[in-house]
Design a protein around this motif. Structure first.
Motif, mmCIF file in Angstrom:
data_model
loop_
_atom_site.group_PDB
_atom_site.id
_atom_site.type_symbol
_atom_site.label_atom_id
_atom_site.label_comp_id
_atom_site.label_asym_id
_atom_site.label_seq_id
_atom_site.Cartn_x
_atom_site.Cartn_y
_atom_site.Cartn_z
ATOM 1 N N ASP A 364 0.829 -1.182 -0.088
ATOM 2 C CA ASP A 364 -0.008 -0.064 0.153
ATOM 3 C C ASP A 364 0.987 1.356 -0.167
ATOM 4 N N LYS A 365 0.620 2.234 -0.720
ATOM 5 C CA LYS A 365 1.338 3.443 -0.692
ATOM 6 C C LYS A 365 1.417 4.027 0.576
ATOM 7 N N ASN A 366 0.172 3.809 1.327
ATOM 8 C CA ASN A 366 0.228 4.387 2.770
ATOM 9 C C ASN A 366 1.063 3.480 3.624
ATOM 10 N N ASP A 367 2.109 3.825 4.153
ATOM 11 C CA ASP A 367 2.965 2.956 4.879
ATOM 12 C C ASP A 367 2.107 2.216 6.295
ATOM 13 N N GLN A 368 1.404 3.190 6.913
ATOM 14 C CA GLN A 368 0.539 2.890 7.846
ATOM 15 C C GLN A 368 -0.598 1.740 7.702
ATOM 16 N N ALA A 369 -1.068 1.918 6.514
ATOM 17 C CA ALA A 369 -2.138 0.919 5.785
ATOM 18 C C ALA A 369 -1.478 -0.666 5.612
ATOM 19 N N MET A 370 -0.274 -0.346 5.067
ATOM 20 C CA MET A 370 0.575 -1.571 4.874
ATOM 21 C C MET A 370 1.190 -2.345 6.240
ATOM 22 N N GLN A 371 1.400 -1.624 7.152
ATOM 23 C CA GLN A 371 1.706 -2.259 8.580
ATOM 24 C C GLN A 371 0.448 -2.746 9.310
ATOM 25 N N ARG A 372 -0.825 -2.243 8.894
ATOM 26 C CA ARG A 372 -1.963 -2.859 9.490
ATOM 27 C C ARG A 372 -2.390 -4.104 9.000
ATOM 28 N N ARG A 373 -2.029 -4.240 7.538
ATOM 29 C CA ARG A 373 -2.232 -5.409 6.764
ATOM 30 C C ARG A 373 -1.144 -6.860 7.153
ATOM 31 N N ILE A 374 0.017 -6.124 7.426
ATOM 32 C CA ILE A 374 1.079 -7.152 7.996
ATOM 33 C C ILE A 374 0.569 -7.487 9.558
ATOM 34 N N LYS A 375 0.155 -6.820 10.119
ATOM 35 C CA LYS A 375 -0.252 -7.073 11.652
ATOM 36 C C LYS A 375 -1.418 -8.004 11.736
ATOM 37 N N VAL A 376 -2.557 -7.812 10.449
ATOM 38 C CA VAL A 376 -3.779 -8.846 10.519
ATOM 39 C C VAL A 376 -3.088 -10.222 10.053
ATOM 40 N N TYR A 377 -2.246 -10.118 9.154
ATOM 41 C CA TYR A 377 -1.841 -11.515 8.702
ATOM 42 C C TYR A 377 -0.847 -12.026 9.850
ATOM 43 N N ILE A 378 -0.209 -11.424 10.574
ATOM 44 C CA ILE A 378 0.267 -12.077 11.815
ATOM 45 C C ILE A 378 -0.582 -12.703 12.731
ATOM 46 N N ASN A 379 -1.530 -11.844 12.916
ATOM 47 C CA ASN A 379 -2.374 -12.400 14.063
ATOM 48 C C ASN A 379 -3.406 -13.800 13.366
ATOM 49 N N GLU A 380 -3.569 -13.773 12.006
ATOM 50 C CA GLU A 380 -3.902 -14.874 11.418
ATOM 51 C C GLU A 380 -3.311 -16.145 11.645
ATOM 52 N N ASN A 381 -1.685 -15.904 11.413
ATOM 53 C CA ASN A 381 -0.954 -16.927 11.609
ATOM 54 C C ASN A 381 -1.128 -17.453 13.112
ATOM 55 N N LYS A 382 -0.996 -16.705 14.036
ATOM 56 C CA LYS A 382 -1.052 -17.003 15.427
ATOM 57 C C LYS A 382 -2.398 -18.092 15.712
ATOM 58 N N ASP A 383 -3.350 -17.511 15.037
ATOM 59 C CA ASP A 383 -4.818 -18.134 15.136
ATOM 60 C C ASP A 383 -4.563 -19.704 14.334
ATOM 61 N N TYR A 384 -4.206 -19.463 13.391
ATOM 62 C CA TYR A 384 -3.876 -20.794 12.511
ATOM 63 C C TYR A 384 -2.938 -21.893 13.420
ATOM 64 N N THR A 385 -1.966 -21.120 13.916
ATOM 65 C CA THR A 385 -0.938 -22.404 14.851
ATOM 66 C C THR A 385 -1.659 -22.818 15.857
ATOM 67 N N ARG A 386 -2.255 -21.867 16.506
ATOM 68 C CA ARG A 386 -3.485 -22.378 18.034
ATOM 69 C C ARG A 386 -4.322 -23.465 17.448
ATOM 70 N N ILE A 387 -4.957 -23.256 16.525
ATOM 71 C CA ILE A 387 -5.999 -24.323 16.020
ATOM 72 C C ILE A 387 -5.366 -25.542 15.394
ATOM 73 N N VAL A 388 -4.286 -25.571 14.831
ATOM 74 C CA VAL A 388 -3.511 -26.657 14.424
ATOM 75 C C VAL A 388 -2.925 -27.468 15.617
ATOM 76 N N THR A 389 -2.454 -26.761 16.302
ATOM 77 C CA THR A 389 -1.726 -27.295 17.866
ATOM 78 C C THR A 389 -2.941 -27.836 18.510
ATOM 79 N N LYS A 390 -4.043 -27.342 18.511
ATOM 80 C CA LYS A 390 -5.145 -28.152 19.504
ATOM 81 C C LYS A 390 -5.682 -29.403 18.435
ATOM 82 N N SER A 391 -5.461 -29.239 17.087
ATOM 83 C CA SER A 391 -5.956 -30.499 16.488
ATOM 84 C C SER A 391 -5.105 -31.773 16.814
#
Length: 419
Positions: A364-391
Motif C-alpha cells: 500500500d502506498k500508505n505505510d500505516q495501511a501496509m503495517q496494518r495488513r501485516i499485523k492482520v496477517y501475523i494475527n491470522e498466523n497465530k490463530d492458525y498455529t493455535r488451531i492446528v496445535t489443538k487439532s
C-alpha cells in the motif's frame, strides 16, 4: 474563467481595467495560438514519444524496486509467525501420515487423507517467507506408508484366495502371471511389441480387445469434448506461432529501421570505446565485458535512450543535428519500446506467483495501511498455529480423524477449518 482570473490579476496589479473588446480580442488570439500549437511536426512527435519512454522506464524501475522492498519488509516482520505456523503444519502432517496405512480406513477416505498430507507438504515447500524448509523426512515417511499399504492389499488378496482353496504356490504363479500381463498391457498401450505368457495369451487378447473396443466407444460417444479440446489446443498453439511470427517480422523491420538512423553509428563508436579486447587489465576487461553486454542488449531491445546515455558516458557529447531527418524513423522505434515497456510492467508482477501474492496482499502506498495488513496477517498466523496445535491433541485415533475426512470428502477443507 481561468483567463478572466488571470486578466483580473493583471488589471489589479497595474491598477486599471481591460476593455471588453480587448479581452475578447486577446481571447480569440489565445484560441488561435492553441490551434497552432496542436499541429505537431516530426520533431515534436519524437520528443513526446521520447518523454513517454523515459516516464515508462522510471515507472518500471520504481515498480521493480517497490516489489523488492515490499517482499523484504514483509518477510522480515512475518518470518517468526510463519516459522511457528510451518512447525505446527509439519507436526500435523507427521500425525496424519501415521494413519495412511491403517486397515480400518475406507478407500474413499484414505484418498482424502493422502491428498491432505500432500497439500501440507506442498505448503511447506512453497512458503515464500521461510527458506530451506526440509520435507524429505515427511516424504520418506509417506512413501513407506504407501508401500505398506500396497503390501496390505496384496496380503488381503492372498487371504481371500487361500479361503477359496488355492495353494501358496498357485497364488505365487498367478501373481507372477499378473505382473507379466501388466507389463505386456503397458507395452501394448505404448505401441510396443511384448511377449505374453502362453498360459494367459487367449485371456489377455480378449481383455486387450475389450479395452480397445471400450476406448473406441468412449471416443465415439463419451469423449467428444476431448476432440474439441484438442482442436482448441491446436488453434491456441497456431495463434501463438502466428503472434511470434508477427513480432519477429516487426522486430526485423525495426532492426532495419534502426540501421538506417545515426544510432547505428553511435553504437559502433561506443563499442570501439568499451571493447574488452582493447583492455589489458583483467579487472577492467571484465568490467568492459559487462558494459558491452549491456550495449548489445540495448541494441536488441531498440533502447535508444540507453544507447544515447552510454554514448555520452563512454564517448562524449552527442553530435549536433544528430536527429535531423530521422525523427519519423526514431519515433516508430520509440513507440515500439513504449509498447514493450507497458507489456513488461503488466507482466513483471505476474511472472512469479509468490511475488504477485505478496505485492497484492500487503503493498500500500500508505505505510500505516501496509503495517496494518501485516499485523492482520501475523494475527491470522497465530490463530492458525493455535488451531492446528489443538487439532494435534484431538487427532489421536481413526474414530476422531474420520469426521474431518468425511468433511473433506464433501468439500475441500484446510487445517484451519478443524474447529
Amino acid at each position: 474563467s481561468a483567463y478572466k482570473s488571470y486578466g483580473t490579476r493583471i488589471a489589479s496589479t497595474l491598477n486599471f481595467h481591460l476593455p471588453i473588446n480587448t479581452m475578447n480580442l486577446t481571447k480569440q488570439q489565445t484560441k488561435k495560438n492553441r490551434k497552432v500549437n496542436h499541429k505537431k511536426g516530426p520533431e515534436q512527435n519524437f520528443h513526446k514519444e521520447w518523454q513517454r519512454v523515459q516516464n515508462l522506464q522510471k515507472q518500471l524501475d520504481k515498480l521493480k524496486q517497490t516489489i523488492i522492498d515490499t517482499k523484504e519488509k514483509v518477510s522480515a516482520v512475518v518470518k517468526n509467525s510463519e516459522s511457528e505456523k510451518l512447525q505446527a503444519d509439519g507436526l500435523l502432517c507427521e500425525r496424519l501420515i501415521g494413519f495412511v496405512s491403517k486397515k480400518s480406513i475406507p478407500d474413499y477416505l484414505r484418498v482424502e487423507l493422502i491428498e491432505w498430507v500432500i497439500s501440507i507438504i506442498y505448503k511447506l515447500e512453497t512458503n515464500p517467507f521461510v527458506e530451506h524448509n526440509n520435507t524429505l523426512a515427511l516424504k520418506q515417511q509417506l512413501e513407506e506408508k504407501l508401500r505398506q499399504l500396497d503390501l496390505n492389499e496384496v496380503e488381503k488378496h492372498r487371504k481371500k484366495l487361500l479361503k477359496k482353496g488355492f495353494s501358496e504356490q498357485q497364488i505365487d504363479e498367478m501373481e507372477s502371471l499378473a505382473r507379466q500381463a501388466d507389463e505386456a498391457l503397458k507395452a501394448r498401450m505404448q505401441g510396443k511389441d511384448s511377449d505374453i505368457p502362453p498360459e494367459i495369451e487367449d485371456i489377455f487378447e480378449e481383455l486387450f480387445g475389450n479395452f480397445e473396443e471400450t476406448s473406441m466407444e468412449d471416443d465415439e460417444f463419451g469423449f467428444a469434448d476431448d476432440a474439441d479440446a484438442f482442436a482448441y489446443e491446436e488453434q491456441y498453439y497456431d495463434d501463438i506461432q502466428q503472434e511470434e511470427a508477427r513480432l519477429k517480422q516487426k522486430d526485423n523491420e525495426l532492426a532495419k529501421l534502426l540501421k538506417a538512423t545515426p544510432i547505428n553509428q553511435l553504437f559502433r563508436k561506443i563499442s570501439r570505446a568499451i571493447h574488452p579486447d582493447l583492455e589489458s587489465d583483467e579487472d577492467k576487461k571484465r568490467q568492459k565485458h559487462e558494459q558491452m553486454a549491456s550495449l548489445i542488449q540495448a541494441r536488441e531491445q531498440k533502447d535508444i535512450p540507453k544507447i544515447l546515455n552510454m554514448y555520452m558516458q563512454y564517448v562524449g557529447e552527442l553530435p549536433e543535428g544528430l536527429f535531423q531527418g530521422n525523427f519519423d524513423k526514431l519515433t516508430k522505434i520509440l513507440k515500439y519500446q513504449s509498447e514493450k515497456l507497458r507489456e513488461e510492467k503488466s507482466r513483471i508482477i505476474e511472472e512469479d506467483p509468490v511475488t504477485n501474492w505478496i505485492y497484492n496482499t500487503f503493498y500500500d502506498k500508505n505505510d500505516q495501511a501496509m503495517q496494518r495488513r501485516i499485523k492482520v496477517y501475523i494475527n491470522e498466523n497465530k490463530d492458525y498455529t493455535r488451531i492446528v496445535t489443538k487439532s494435534l491433541q484431538t487427532l489421536t485415533s481413526i474414530a476422531k480423524l474420520r469426521p474431518f475426512l468425511e468433511q473433506r470428502h464433501c468439500r475441500p477443507m484446510e487445517p484451519d477449518e478443524l474447529y
